[in-house]
Design a protein around this motif. Sequence first.
Motif, mmCIF file in Angstrom:
data_model
loop_
_atom_site.group_PDB
_atom_site.id
_atom_site.type_symbol
_atom_site.label_atom_id
_atom_site.label_comp_id
_atom_site.label_asym_id
_atom_site.label_seq_id
_atom_site.Cartn_x
_atom_site.Cartn_y
_atom_site.Cartn_z
ATOM 1 N N MET A 1 -56.531 -43.192 -25.661
ATOM 2 C CA MET A 1 -56.492 -43.302 -24.209
ATOM 3 C C MET A 1 -56.341 -41.934 -23.532
ATOM 4 O O MET A 1 -56.920 -41.655 -22.519
ATOM 5 C CB MET A 1 -55.360 -44.202 -23.789
ATOM 6 C CG MET A 1 -55.766 -45.222 -22.767
ATOM 7 S SD MET A 1 -54.363 -46.237 -22.317
ATOM 8 C CE MET A 1 -53.752 -46.770 -23.925
ATOM 9 N N SER A 2 -55.549 -41.086 -24.165
ATOM 10 C CA SER A 2 -55.374 -39.769 -23.545
ATOM 11 C C SER A 2 -56.414 -38.793 -24.089
ATOM 12 O O SER A 2 -56.764 -38.834 -25.259
ATOM 13 C CB SER A 2 -53.958 -39.244 -23.812
ATOM 14 O OG SER A 2 -53.927 -38.535 -25.021
ATOM 15 N N GLU A 426 -48.752 -37.677 -13.016
ATOM 16 C CA GLU A 426 -49.106 -38.724 -13.964
ATOM 17 C C GLU A 426 -48.763 -40.071 -13.347
ATOM 18 O O GLU A 426 -49.479 -41.049 -13.514
ATOM 19 C CB GLU A 426 -48.316 -38.479 -15.265
ATOM 20 C CG GLU A 426 -48.642 -39.418 -16.405
ATOM 21 C CD GLU A 426 -47.796 -40.693 -16.376
ATOM 22 O OE1 GLU A 426 -48.310 -41.708 -16.845
ATOM 23 O OE2 GLU A 426 -46.659 -40.662 -15.873
ATOM 24 N N PHE A 430 -51.280 -43.131 -12.777
ATOM 25 C CA PHE A 430 -51.015 -44.414 -13.410
ATOM 26 C C PHE A 430 -50.960 -45.526 -12.369
ATOM 27 O O PHE A 430 -51.450 -46.628 -12.595
ATOM 28 C CB PHE A 430 -49.716 -44.375 -14.222
ATOM 29 C CG PHE A 430 -49.392 -45.681 -14.874
ATOM 30 C CD1 PHE A 430 -50.239 -46.205 -15.849
ATOM 31 C CD2 PHE A 430 -48.284 -46.418 -14.501
ATOM 32 C CE1 PHE A 430 -49.978 -47.433 -16.442
ATOM 33 C CE2 PHE A 430 -48.015 -47.652 -15.089
ATOM 34 C CZ PHE A 430 -48.866 -48.161 -16.060
ATOM 35 N N GLU A 439 -59.303 -43.521 -13.902
ATOM 36 C CA GLU A 439 -58.610 -42.252 -13.764
ATOM 37 C C GLU A 439 -59.429 -41.250 -12.943
ATOM 38 O O GLU A 439 -58.931 -40.551 -12.073
ATOM 39 C CB GLU A 439 -58.330 -41.696 -15.156
ATOM 40 C CG GLU A 439 -57.309 -40.600 -15.179
ATOM 41 C CD GLU A 439 -56.772 -40.372 -16.587
ATOM 42 O OE1 GLU A 439 -57.439 -40.779 -17.555
ATOM 43 O OE2 GLU A 439 -55.703 -39.769 -16.714
ATOM 44 N N ARG B 50 -48.973 -47.835 -19.807
ATOM 45 C CA ARG B 50 -48.641 -46.485 -19.369
ATOM 46 C C ARG B 50 -48.599 -45.522 -20.546
ATOM 47 O O ARG B 50 -48.082 -45.856 -21.618
ATOM 48 C CB ARG B 50 -47.293 -46.494 -18.676
ATOM 49 C CG ARG B 50 -46.950 -45.180 -18.025
ATOM 50 C CD ARG B 50 -45.754 -45.316 -17.127
ATOM 51 N NE ARG B 50 -45.710 -44.198 -16.215
ATOM 52 C CZ ARG B 50 -45.279 -44.260 -14.970
ATOM 53 N NH1 ARG B 50 -44.852 -45.405 -14.483
ATOM 54 N NH2 ARG B 50 -45.274 -43.202 -14.204
ATOM 55 N N GLU B 51 -49.150 -44.310 -20.309
ATOM 56 C CA GLU B 51 -49.119 -43.283 -21.343
ATOM 57 C C GLU B 51 -47.681 -42.836 -21.582
ATOM 58 O O GLU B 51 -46.868 -42.846 -20.673
ATOM 59 C CB GLU B 51 -49.960 -42.079 -20.930
ATOM 60 C CG GLU B 51 -51.429 -42.315 -21.206
ATOM 61 C CD GLU B 51 -52.286 -41.164 -20.720
ATOM 62 O OE1 GLU B 51 -51.847 -40.009 -20.823
ATOM 63 O OE2 GLU B 51 -53.392 -41.441 -20.235
ATOM 64 N N GLY B 52 -47.401 -42.447 -22.817
ATOM 65 C CA GLY B 52 -46.054 -41.999 -23.143
ATOM 66 C C GLY B 52 -45.198 -43.112 -23.705
ATOM 67 O O GLY B 52 -44.088 -42.863 -24.178
ATOM 68 N N TYR B 53 -45.697 -44.340 -23.626
ATOM 69 C CA TYR B 53 -44.977 -45.474 -24.213
ATOM 70 C C TYR B 53 -45.741 -45.891 -25.460
ATOM 71 O O TYR B 53 -46.779 -46.538 -25.376
ATOM 72 C CB TYR B 53 -44.872 -46.633 -23.214
ATOM 73 C CG TYR B 53 -43.964 -46.297 -22.056
ATOM 74 C CD1 TYR B 53 -42.648 -46.742 -22.037
ATOM 75 C CD2 TYR B 53 -44.426 -45.503 -21.003
ATOM 76 C CE1 TYR B 53 -41.807 -46.413 -20.994
ATOM 77 C CE2 TYR B 53 -43.587 -45.162 -19.950
ATOM 78 C CZ TYR B 53 -42.278 -45.623 -19.952
ATOM 79 O OH TYR B 53 -41.446 -45.287 -18.924
ATOM 80 N N GLU B 54 -45.262 -45.465 -26.598
ATOM 81 C CA GLU B 54 -46.049 -45.636 -27.810
ATOM 82 C C GLU B 54 -45.600 -46.847 -28.626
ATOM 83 O O GLU B 54 -44.428 -46.966 -28.989
ATOM 84 C CB GLU B 54 -45.953 -44.373 -28.674
ATOM 85 C CG GLU B 54 -47.173 -44.248 -29.572
ATOM 86 C CD GLU B 54 -47.014 -43.125 -30.566
ATOM 87 O OE1 GLU B 54 -47.585 -43.238 -31.662
ATOM 88 O OE2 GLU B 54 -46.302 -42.140 -30.246
ATOM 89 N N SER B 71 -57.500 -50.191 -21.726
ATOM 90 C CA SER B 71 -56.927 -49.137 -20.887
ATOM 91 C C SER B 71 -56.184 -49.818 -19.730
ATOM 92 O O SER B 71 -56.379 -51.005 -19.472
ATOM 93 C CB SER B 71 -58.043 -48.253 -20.344
ATOM 94 O OG SER B 71 -58.799 -48.965 -19.389
#
Lengths: 479, 250
Positions: A1-2, A426, A430, A439, B50-54, B71
Amino acid sequence: MSVRPEELTAKQYDAGFVTDIEQETLPPGLNEDVIRHISAMKHEPAWLLEWRLEAFRHWQGMQEPHWAHVRYEPIDYQSISYYAAPKSRVNAPKSLDEVDPKLLETYEKLGIPLREQEMLAGVAVDAVFDSVSVATTFKEKLAEAGVIFCPISEAVQKHPDLVRKYLGSVVPQSDNFFAALNSAVFTDGSFVYVPKGVRCPMELSTYFRINASNTGQFERTLIIADEGAYVSYLEGCTAPMRDENQLHAAVVELIALDDAQIKYSTVQNWYPGDENGVGGIYNFVTKRGECRGARAKISWTQVETGSAITWKYPSCVLRGDDSVGEFYSVALTKMHQQADTGTKMIHLGKRTKSTIVSKGISAGHGQQSYRGLVRIGAHAHGARNHTQCDSLLIGDQCGAHTFPYVEVKNASAIVEHEATTSKIGEDQLFYCRARGVSEEDAVNMIVNGFCKDVFNELPMEFAVEANRLMEVSLEGAVG
Amino acid sequence: MLEIKNLHAEVDGREILKGIDLRIGTGEVHAIMGPNGSGKSTLSNVLAGREGYEVTAGTIMYKGRNLLDLSPEERVWEGVFLAFQYPVEIPGVNNAYLLRAGVNAKRRHLGLPELDAMDFMQLVREKAQLVELDPSFLSRGVNEGFSGGEKKRNEIFQMAVLEPSLAILDETDSGLDIDALKIVAKGVNKLRSPERSMIMVTHYQRLLDYVRPDVVHVLADGRILKSGGPELAQELDRRGYDWVREEAAA
């Protein structure tokens, strides 16, 4: 995703490709003979040759400025060719069939409409499409109003008194290193004269493109609005991709007499170099307007997304009492682009007023500096300035810097400066995605929101172009 | 609708969710309650992508699909909606513009024609009434200068417009005075339907006085320690969380 920012910010330059067309070109190098040659090619009067030579002699004694917050390899001025003109324009093609296919391909890639392609390619439109020719209609309308709008080389021949009176009167030959170089070797550019009390009947835009198809890297523009006149001038450019760095050193001079108004808008999308910072245009421009008469007004609006290096400070000299200067700017630096840009507002007359709105966006490894000077002279009673200077950062490899200079020599002046720096968060991205917006669209929305104050100043058609340009330039610029 | 199995998730390398199991049927409203730091917001963020939540272990199946493959925006298009605990401000971006972009992206995804400005404005005016929002707020920047109550009402309004199948309300009651809470709760109740499931994440029981859940879960230390009916919420309100922990440890 990133996705890694370096992958994303390396958006290809959409208008970049090389068109290989035979050109009549002088060998590299600069000396008095080269200048004599340029002047002779253009059948210039003796005074102008002398003016050029004077500029050249100034230039020889000057040092390239290095105070700007940019870095680049030294430029070898003797390795540049100072004259290149497309071959004979006398036998204009009769239709696009006769035009070099490579040129047509270029226009195709740029998405230029067919009619405009014909004009750009120098097809003798008047003969072929007499009744529908936009250019012909424009010319007639302008002539009716008494507006002179032509290449500056043509103005030198047809209106020598006007050119001689105003050329160099705002940006003198010795003004700075790049202006001196331009004065010595400029090849062409635009000339506008709007007579007393005349409101120019149209935005000088499409027509400009037609004229501008053949201007060089040392462009010279001179715009005069006589008493009570009004003109809105639009400048926009894309350059073919080249491997070597390409020096552009243009000079633009604006003169507004009593009650006159000049609105000068630019959308600039020159080749910024590749994702490794190789190539790209060096854009070292001197743009300055003088409100020479009372109640005159000059507005600069610019949207800058191109060039490897930008060194540009469109300025206003507010000489006339109650005159007004405005500067609205959006500049985007991404990949390895560097920009040192801003404005100067020189208040000389009483109750002069200036507004500065500068929006800088940095992404990738882009470095951007706002450099502005507000100077209030001793006689500028009641002068006012308001400066708003905002920076937006995308990613964590880029930089934004602000260098505001304020010099006040009159106690009655009011000078205000506001500055902000923000980062596209961010959490903002989001939030947009959690509402179903991709995005990329989210970045565009946020950036457009950030730029709105400036885009609102652009003429309608340009605002649309500017929006699209920002979108294309920002594609993937998310970190 | 939603089936979470043995979900483990990390933030900055620290394990927050330590094996969550949760099953939510179509049309059900579940409340997830728990003390601060129990992992409630982490669960909301994981569900929204959300990114950063793995996610380090476990599965989340949504309508028979692996939710983790999608996504954040795809989840919205497929009917997942998160009402934020702290809605961010996005200056210069118009509320209506953002929402219309989202709605039309979803419609494109579903193969429906996009709404033009007229149709869209009619839709949002209608929905704004649900949470008693003055339609003039639509032309303002996203959450820009909104009061706490307005922000939360805006979240529920957006939910109404996006018409999700699964709505996650993250601490929607926090920071609201009683009048605002009633308005928000009224809006949520109107949006209850046999086709729509909801997860209400909350610290206090007071929202549940107005929106009655079908099931209440207690989340503490990254696990669901206890589940029950609406009466469990009242008991938690009376007795706190410690007894649940003790009971679970026993």
